[in-house]
Design a protein around this motif. Structure first.
Motif, PDB file in Angstrom:
ATOM      1  N   LYS A 118       0.864  -1.182   0.000  1.00 30.35           N
ATOM      2  CA  LYS A 118       0.000   0.000   0.000  1.00 30.35           C
ATOM      3  C   LYS A 118       0.894   1.222   0.000  1.00 30.35           C
ATOM      4  N   VAL A 119       0.318   2.375  -0.232  1.00 26.34           N
ATOM      5  CA  VAL A 119       1.138   3.575  -0.314  1.00 26.34           C
ATOM      6  C   VAL A 119       0.748   4.572   0.783  1.00 26.34           C
ATOM      7  N   ASP A 147      -3.755   3.665   0.160  1.00 24.70           N
ATOM      8  CA  ASP A 147      -4.335   3.074  -1.045  1.00 24.70           C
ATOM      9  C   ASP A 147      -3.532   1.831  -1.379  1.00 24.70           C
ATOM     10  N   CYS A 148      -4.230   0.822  -1.869  1.00 24.64           N
ATOM     11  CA  CYS A 148      -3.566  -0.378  -2.364  1.00 24.64           C
ATOM     12  C   CYS A 148      -2.804   0.015  -3.635  1.00 24.64           C
ATOM     13  N   ALA A 152      -1.321  -1.672  -6.023  1.00 25.44           N
ATOM     14  CA  ALA A 152      -1.725  -2.350  -7.256  1.00 25.44           C
ATOM     15  C   ALA A 152      -3.007  -1.717  -7.796  1.00 25.44           C
ATOM     16  N   CYS A 153      -3.935  -1.392  -6.867  1.00 33.79           N
ATOM     17  CA  CYS A 153      -5.244  -0.889  -7.295  1.00 33.79           C
ATOM     18  C   CYS A 153      -5.149   0.474  -7.962  1.00 33.79           C
ATOM     19  N   ILE A 154      -4.134   1.275  -7.591  1.00 25.53           N
ATOM     20  CA  ILE A 154      -4.059   2.570  -8.269  1.00 25.53           C
ATOM     21  C   ILE A 154      -3.034   2.553  -9.399  1.00 25.53           C
ATOM     22  N   THR A 170      -2.484  -0.344 -11.518  1.00 24.13           N
ATOM     23  CA  THR A 170      -2.928  -1.144 -12.668  1.00 24.13           C
ATOM     24  C   THR A 170      -3.796  -0.366 -13.657  1.00 24.13           C
ATOM     25  N   ILE A 173      -0.060  -9.110 -12.118  1.00 29.28           N
ATOM     26  CA  ILE A 173      -0.645  -7.895 -12.688  1.00 29.28           C
ATOM     27  C   ILE A 173       0.325  -7.242 -13.674  1.00 29.28           C
ATOM     28  N   LYS A 179       0.641  -8.886 -19.912  1.00 27.19           N
ATOM     29  CA  LYS A 179       0.556 -10.127 -19.161  1.00 27.19           C
ATOM     30  C   LYS A 179       0.792 -11.264 -20.149  1.00 27.19           C
ATOM     31  N   PRO A 190      -0.979  -7.442  -1.864  1.00 23.86           N
ATOM     32  CA  PRO A 190      -2.146  -8.303  -2.118  1.00 23.86           C
ATOM     33  C   PRO A 190      -1.744  -9.605  -2.824  1.00 23.86           C
ATOM     34  N   THR A 191      -0.713  -9.538  -3.693  1.00 25.26           N
ATOM     35  CA  THR A 191      -0.277 -10.735  -4.413  1.00 25.26           C
ATOM     36  C   THR A 191       0.907 -11.375  -3.700  1.00 25.26           C
ATOM     37  N   ARG A 192       0.871 -11.356  -2.387  1.00 25.91           N
ATOM     38  CA  ARG A 192       2.028 -11.770  -1.584  1.00 25.91           C
ATOM     39  C   ARG A 192       2.303 -13.265  -1.733  1.00 25.91           C
ATOM     40  N   ASN A 228       1.020 -15.419   1.447  1.00 23.78           N
ATOM     41  CA  ASN A 228      -0.337 -15.129   1.891  1.00 23.78           C
ATOM     42  C   ASN A 228      -0.424 -14.736   3.359  1.00 23.78           C
ATOM     43  N   GLY A 230      -6.545  -9.032  -5.173  1.00 21.41           N
ATOM     44  CA  GLY A 230      -5.424  -9.735  -4.540  1.00 21.41           C
ATOM     45  C   GLY A 230      -5.982 -10.535  -3.397  1.00 21.41           C
ATOM     46  N   GLY A 231      -5.855 -10.051  -2.218  1.00 20.38           N
ATOM     47  CA  GLY A 231      -6.509 -10.672  -1.082  1.00 20.38           C
ATOM     48  C   GLY A 231      -7.332  -9.659  -0.318  1.00 20.38           C
ATOM     49  N   HIS A 247     -12.513   3.259  -9.092  1.00 22.43           N
ATOM     50  CA  HIS A 247     -12.604   2.567 -10.373  1.00 22.43           C
ATOM     51  C   HIS A 247     -13.934   2.653 -11.110  1.00 22.43           C
TER      52      HIS A 247
END
Lengths: 435, 644
Positions: free
Chosen positions: A54-55, A60-61, A63-65, A67, A148, A152, A229-231, A234, B14-15, B76
Motif C-alpha cells: 500500500k502507499v 491506497d492499495c 496495485a489498485c491505483i 494497474t 498484474i 501479461k 495483495p499478491t504476496r 499469503n 489480490g486478497g 474505479h
C-alpha cells in the motif's frame, strides 16, 4: 512482429523508463496528441510502484491505483511500448532532432499470441529465485513475471533455460519462439524524457547488518512483497523457518545518510514506507511488537506527520538510535541481537528481535549517463541526473530537449514523482511546440 | 425496454477482498439472478488482462449491463465505465458495487457475514443494472483562456507554460508587485540564486508575451459560471502613480512623505513611506501610494508630475475556461509570548531573519546591538498539539539551516545554535545539514513534551533545553538573537478560495482530489491548484506542481468544447412550486428560479450541478429526480438489499 521493413521509425517523444513517472509523462504527451515511444528494460511496465503493498499516507492499495494507470498507458493509441528493451545510444542531431538506437531483447514469446494460461510455467522443470518477489520464492524459467504484469504474457529466462522444449510442447497457441533474436531499432524523435528511476541500496555492502548471512534479516522491499495483495506466502512469515514474527525491528537509514558507504544524502522515502509497513504489520499481526530504530523521523509531506503520530498511537515503538551491528543468537532460534546507541539515554544497548527489516535507501540508476555518446549528460554529486535549472525548470537537464522525470533526478516519493513527471511532460511539450 | 443481459465480475483484489469474502460463493449466489448472463471472479478486475477480457465478453455476448464488485467507486467507477465504452456499450450501463471499503475491510472479523453482505450488495447493483439507460454527456463551450490567481513563482511559471501552448492567460495578483514570497528571499538552496534573480528571469520571460496579461493590485470579487465558462469580476486598485515615472523625482516625493508604516515586504523589521516601491528591481517597475495609510497631505504631488490622485478603482470582466490557483502561503505568526515573541526584545521569525541578513552591512546588528550567538527554535507553528497546526511545514528545516550557513559566511564570528525537534533535511538537502555541522553549528534536540524555553533574566535572553542528544542534560545558551523557525500556514485571507468553493483539508490548505492520481485537480471542475496553497512546498516542488496544474488547466480549455457528466438533477415543472428549499440546499449554487409561463419553478445549471443529490430530499413536492439515480432505481436496490 514488426521487423525488417520497419527500421527507422519516428516518434515525437522517447520516454525511457516505464515506471510511474515515465508512464505519467508518456500519458500527458499522448493525451495532447503526440506520438510516444516508451522503452522499458523489464518485462512489464509499472516500475517499482506496481510491486508495492500500500502507499503512504493514504494507504491506497498500490496495485489498485497502478494497474488502471498501466492499463491506460498500454492501450493508448499514441503510445508504443517496447518492454525488455534498452537504449543503445541517443544522438542529438539538432534541436528537435534526436536519433536513437533501441535494443529489443528477445522474450522468446510472441506477446500478441500468449494468453497467459500458465501451462508453460507448469511444464518448465527449472526453478530459480523470483526477482519480482525479491527472491522470497522461486519461479520457473518459463514464467509470467507477476500476476498484474503488463503485458501479461509469458517470457523465457534464457540464462536459466535448459532448452528442454517442454514449454513449447504444451503451449496451446504456439507462441513460444526460440528463434527470436536481439533487434536493434533506429528511431528518430524530437524530444527525450529520462525516467530511469532508482536502484535500491544493496545491504550486502554493509556486512555488519548480516543481510544474506542471517535469514531473518530482510529488506524493506521484501517486506513490501510479504504485505502486498499478491504476496507469496499469503501472510507475513520470517524466511528462516516460516514462523510468524512477533518482535519485528526496522533499521532506518540503511544505506542512507552514511558517507562510509558512499551515500551521504537522505533517501526521503524510507521513514514513511517503514511507518506505513509498521501500520500494516500491526493490522496483519495484531499481537506483534514493532520497533523502528531511527535517527530522525522525516515525515515532511502533506498528511505525513499525522501518519507518523497515528503509528505512535497504534503502539509502534520508536527508538532514537543507530544500529551498529546485528548478530544471530547463539541458541539457534534464528532471533537477532541488535546493538545500538540509545540516544535518549546516551548508552549502548542490545535488543532481541525475531525479524529485522532493513529500510534500504534510494541510489541513483546511472544507466542514462551512457546514453549520449556525443553530448554530456551531467550528473549531480550523488550521480543522479543533474538538474540544469533546478529552481525554475526542474525537469531540464544539461542537454536541451532532454528532460528528467521522477527519481532519476533524486530521491522522491510517489506524489512528488507524479508532479515531476507532469513538469517534465510540460517542458517537453513546450519544446515540441516551439520547434 | 430491451431485455437486459448483464455481466457480473467479482474481484478478489489480490486478497484485499477474498481474504474475508468468499468471492466464489458470491459468484454462485448471483449467477442465476434475473438478467445475469455471465458471472465471473477475477484476481484484479482493474488489471489490463481482465479489462481486455471484459471487453471481449461484452462484445461476444452483446451485454448491455455490467457490474463489477470491487473497491470504492472513487477508485474505479471511471475505469470500468471506460471498459464498457471500449466494448461499444454506453458507460452509464455500468454499475459499481463496493465490496471492499464497505465490506471486506469493514468486516474483517466476520468472514461469513462479510460474504452475506457482499451477496446483497452485488444483488442491489444487479437490480440497478436492470434499469440503467444509456446517457450522453452534456457538451459545453470552453473559453480558451486561463485565469491564474497569484503572481508568485508558481503562477508565473504556469503562465509561461500556458502561453507556450498558445493559451491566453490572465494573472491576477493581489499585491502591487509580482513575485510573491520568493521575491523576499535572498540566496536560495540549491543554486544560491537570489529570489530577486529568479523572479527577474521569470518576469522578463513572461512579460514579453502577447498572450499573457498581468494585473497587479487586483482581486477577484465575484465568480459566476463554471468549468469552461468562468465569468470573473476583478477589482483593480489604482497605484495613484503613473508607470512611466522619473526616478529622481519619485525618490524626492518618497522623501517628502511624512507617513511611516511597517514595511510588510521586510516582515515589518523596517518602515516604509505611504508612497513606496519595493526595491530597485520590483515588478512592475512603478511606485504605489498606499491609500490606507496616506493622509492626503499632498506633499508628494507638487514634486512628481506622475502622481495622480484622480485614478479610480476599476472593475474588469474576465472570461476564462479554467482557473489556476497559485495563491501561496503566509509565514506562521507566533502569538505573543510564544518562545518570547513580542515580549522579549530580540526574538524574530525566520522570514524576518532572512531579510535581516539581506539588509545588513558589515556587522550583523539587531536593535543597535551586535549579534554573536543566534539560537534557532524549530517547528514554531508546525507539529503542534492537536488543535494547532499538527502538520510539518516541510521547508523550514532546510531553510533555517541554509540561513545559518549564509549568516556564518557573511559574518564569520557568529555562532549558530539549533534547538530542533529532529532535523528533516530530506533528500539532497541533507548536504546542508552536513555543511552546517562541519562549520561548527551546535544542534540540540527536544521532543514535543519538553520544548525549549526562552526567558529574559534582566540583562540577557536565555534559551534553555533538556538536550536529548546529550542524554537529557540541561543546556542553556545566551542568545543575542532568537530566530523562531516559523512554518507555512494558509493565507490569512483565503476568501478567493471560498469564492470558488474550494474544499480545504484538515490543515486548511486547499485540497486536491487524490494525492497520487489527481494531485492538482480539485473537487470544483475547472479549478486547479498549484504551489504552496495546496500545502508546504519548496520552490522546485512548487514549480513542478505549477507545470502539472498548467497542463491540466490546458486540457480543459484546449479543444474549445468540454463534456460534463449527464448525471444531474432534473425538475418536473408540473409538480415544482418554487419554494427555494432546493436552491438553499445546493452546495454549488446550481439551482436558480426561472419562469415556466407565469409559474415560478426551479432551474438546474447542468454544468454546475455535480449530481450530489442534496436537493432531492428537501423538495416537499418530490419534483426533483437525479438522472441515473431515479427513485425507481434506488427503490429497486433497497428491495434487493432488504430481501433475504
Amino acid at each position: 512482429m514488426m521487423s525488417g521493413q520497419s527500421k527507422n521509425i519516428s516518434f515525437d517523444a522517447l520516454v525511457v523508463g516505464g515506471g510511474i513517472a515515465g508512464g505519467e509523462a508518456a500519458l500527458n504527451l499522448a493525451t495532447t496528441g503526440f506520438k510516444v515511444l516508451l522503452v522499458e528494460k523489464e518485462l512489464s511496465i509499472g516500475g517499482k510502484m506496481i510491486m508495492l503493498s500500500k502507499v503512504f499516507p493514504t494507504l491506497d492499495c498500490a496495485a489498485c491505483i497502478t494497474t488502471p494507470k498501466v492499463s491506460e498507458i498500454s492501450r493508448h493509441p499514441n503510445i508504443t511500448i517496447y518492454t525488455s528493451s534498452e537504449v543503445g545510444n541517443i544522438n542529438k542531431i539538432a534541436e528537435n532532432n534526436f536519433e536513437a538506437t533501441i535494443i529489443r531483447k528477445p522474450r522468446y514469446v510472441v506477446i500478441e499470441d500468449c494468453t497467459a494460461c500458465q501451462l508453460c510455467e507448469q511444464a518448465c522443470p527449472v526453478s530459480v529465485p523470483d526477482q519480482y518477489q525479491y527472491n522470497l520464492v522461486g519461479r520457473k524459467a518459463a514464467f509470467i513475471p507477476f500476476s498484474i504484469a503488463s503485458p501479461k504474457a509469458a517470457a523465457i529466462d534464457i540464462d536459466n533455460c535448459i532448452l528442454c522444449g517442454a514449454c513449447e510442447k504444451v503451449c496451446p497457441t504456439n507462441c513460444i519462439d526460440f528463434t527470436q533474436e536481439t533487434e536493434e531499432i533506429q528511431i528518430s524523435v524530437k524530444t527525450v524524457i529520462l525516467a530511469t528511476g532508482f536502484k535500491l541500496f544493496d545491504p550486502l555492502l554493509m556486512p555488519r547488518y548480516g543481510f544474506g548471512l542471517f535469514k531473518n534479516v530482510i529488506t524493506s522491499m521484501q517486506m513490501e512483497r510479504e504485505l502486498a495483495p499478491t504476496r507469496p506466502f499469503n501472510t507475513v512469515l520470517r524466511p528462516g523457518d516460516g514462523k510468524v514474527p512477533d518482535k519485528i525491528a526496522y533499521v532506518l537509514c540503511t544505506g542512507s545518510r552514511d558517507a562510509s558507504i558512499g551515500n551521504p544524502i537522505c533517501s526521503q522515502i524510507c521513514c514513511m514506507y517503514s511507518i506505513k509497513q509498521s501500520q500494516l504489520l500491526m493490522g496483519a499481526l495484531p499481537m506483534a511488537d514493532v520497533t523502528i530504530y531511527y535517527l530522525n523521523i522525516r515525515s515532511f509531506g502533506k498528511g505525513f506527520e499525522e501518519f507518523y503520530q497515528q503509528a505512535k498511537g497504534m503502539g509502534v515503538n520508536f527508538v532514537k538510535g543507530k544500529i551498529g551491528k546485528i548478530r544471530e543468537t547463539e541458541n539457534g532460534n534464528g532471533n537477532l541481537i541488535l546493538r545500538y546507541e540509545d540516544i535518549n539515554e546516551g548508552i549502548v544497548k542490545e535488543a532481541e528481535h525475531d525479524m529485522v527489516i532493513l529500510s534500504v535507501g534510494v541510489l541513483p540508476n546511472q544507466d542514462a549517463s551512457g546514453f549520449f555518446p556525443k553530448e554530456e549528460l551531467k550528473l549531480d554529486p550523488y550521480k543522479f541526473i543533474y538538474q540544469a535549472d533546478s529552481l525554475i525548470s526542474p525537469a531540464r537537464t544539461s542537454i536541451d530537449g532532454v528532460f528528467v522525470a521522477g527519481t532519476a533526478s533524486g530521491p522522491m516519493d510517489i506524489p512528488d514523482s507524479i508532479l515531476s513527471a507532469g513538469s517534465a511532460s510540460a517542458e517537453a511539450l513546450s519544446y515540441l511546440i516551439q520547434e | 425496454m430491451e431485455k437486459k443481459k448483464i455481466g457480473v465480475y467479482v474481484c478478489h483484489c489480490g486478497g484485499n477482498i477474498s481474504d474475508y469474502v468468499d468471492v466464489e460463493k458470491v459468484r454462485q449466489a448471483i449467477e442465476d439472478e434475473g438478467g445475469v448472463m455471465l458471472a465471473k471472479t477475477t484476481m484484479f478486475a482493474c488489471s489490463d488482462s481482465n479489462q481486455k477480457e471484459m471487453v471481449d465478453d461484452i462484445k461476444n455476448n452483446d451485454l448491455n449491463g455490467v457490474v463489477v464488485a470491487s473497491c470504492s467507486p472513487k477508485l474505479h467507477l471511471t475505469t470500468f465505465g471506460n471498459v464498457s465504452e471500449r466494448a461499444g456499450l454506453n458507460k452509464y450501463n455500468y454499475v459499481h458495487a463496493n465490496i471492499r471499503e464497505q465490506d471486506s475491510w469493514a468486516h474483517s472479523d466476520d468472514k461469513p457475514g462479510a460474504t452475506e453482505k457482499a451477496i446483497l450488495l452485488v444483488r442491489a447493483a444487479i437490480a440497478k443494472a436492470r434499469l440503467t439507460e444509456s446517457l450522453e454527456p452534456n457538451k459545453i463551450v470552453a473559453q480558451k483562456a486561463v485565469a491564474i490567481i497569484g503572481g508568485g513563482v508558481a503562477g508565473m511559471k504556469a503562465a509561461i507554460e500556458l502561453s507556450n501552448m498558445d493559451c491566453p492567460v490572465y494573472i491576477i495578483e493581489k499585491e502591487f508587485f509580482i513575485g510573491g514570497r520568493v521575491s523576499q528571499w535572498g540566496a536560495m538552496f540549491t543554486t544560491n540564486e537570489t529570489g530577486k534573480e529568479v523572479v527577474t528571469r521569470l518576469y522578463n520571460d513572461m512579460i514579453k508575451r502577447a498572450n499573457v496579461t498581468v494585473f497587479t493590485g487586483a482581486e477577484v470579487v465575484t465568480n459566476v459560471g463554471s468549468i469552461g465558462d468562468f465569468k470573473l469580476k476583478v477589482k483593480i486598485t489604482p497605484r495613484y502613480v503613473k508607470e512611466k515615472c522619473d526616478r529622481g523625482k519619485l525618490q524626492q516625493a518618497i522623501d517628502a512623505c511624512p507617513v511611516e508604516v511597517p514595511d510588510e515586504f521586510n516582515f515589518k523589521i523596517t518602515n516604509r513611506k505611504a508612497i513606496y516601491h519595493n526595491f530597485p528591481s520590483e515588478y512592475p517597475q512603478a511606485a504605489v501610494i498606499d491609500m490606507n495609510n496616506c493622509t492626503r497631505c499632498g506633499k508628494c504631488e507638487p514634486i512628481c508630475d506622475n502622481i495622480d490622485f484622480s485614478q479610480k478603482e476599476e472593475i474588469l470582466d474576465i472570461h476564462v475556461g479554467s482557473v489556476l490557483m497559485a495563491t501561496g502561503f503566509d509565514p506562521y505568526t507566533p502569538h505573543d509570548g510564544e518562545f518570547g515573541y513580542n515580549e522579549i526584545g530580540n526574538v524574530v521569525t525566520l522570514p524576518q531573519f532572512k531579510r535581516m541578513i539581506e539588509l545588513s552591512g558589515k556587522k550583523l546588528r539587531y536593535k543597535g546591538k551586535n549579534v554573536k550567538n543566534i539560537a534557532y527554535i524549530y517547528c514554531v507553528g508546525s507539529r503542534q498539539e492537536e488543535g494547532g497546526n499538527t502538520y510539518c511545514s516541510r521547508y523550514c528545516c532546510t531553510s533555517a539551516i541554509h540561513a545559518s550557513l549564509l549568516v556564518k559566511k557573511k559574518f564569520p564570528d557568529v555562532y549558530n545554535y539549533h534547538f530542533n525537534r529532529g532535523i528533516r533535511t530530506y533528500g539532497k538537502q541533507e548536504s546542508l545539514y552536513y555543511d552546517s555541522s562541519a562549520q561548527g553549528d551546535i544542534y540540540l534536540q527536544a521532543y514535543e513534551d519538553a520544548l525549549p524555553v526562552v526567558s529574559w533574566n534582566g540583562s540577557k535572553t536565555i534559551v534553555k533545553i533538556n538536550d536529548i542528544l546529550t542524554g537529557g542534560r540541561e543546556m542553556e545558551v545566551e542568545a543575542d538573537l532568537v530566530v523562531l523557525v516559523t512554518g507555512m500556514v494558509p493565507r490569512a485571507d483565503n476568501s478567493v478560495g471560498t469564492l470558488f468553493k474550494l474544499p480545504k483539508g484538515r490543515d486548511k490548505f486547499f485540497n486536491e482530489i487524490h494525492m497520487k492520481l489527481r494531485p492538482v485537480e480539485t473537487f470544483i471542475d475547472g479549478v486547479t491548484i498549484s504551489g504552496a496553497c495546496q500545502g508546504p512546498k519548496n520552490i522546485m516542488e512548487s514549480v513542478n506542481s505549477a507545470l502539472s496544474a498548467a497542463t491540466k488547466s490546458y486540457s480543459y480549455v484546449s479543444k474549445g468544447e468540454l463534456e460534463t457528466e449527464p448525471i444531474v438533477a432534473v425538475v418536473n415543472p408540473d409538480s415544482c412550486a418554487w419554494c427555494n428549499a432546493c436552491s438553499e440546499a445546493c452546495p454549488f449554487d446550481a439551482i436558480s428560479m426561472t419562469k415556466d409561463g407565469t409559474k415560478s419553478i426551479a432551474m438546474i445549471n447542468n454544468s454546475v450541478c455535480k449530481g450530489c443529490g442534496m436537493c432531492l430530499p428537501v423538495c416537499p413536492t418530490d419534483a426533483l429526480e437525479l438522472i441515473a439515480y431515479s427513485n425507481n432505481e434506488i427503490e429497486s436496490m433497497i428491495d434487493a438489499l432488504a430481501h433475504d
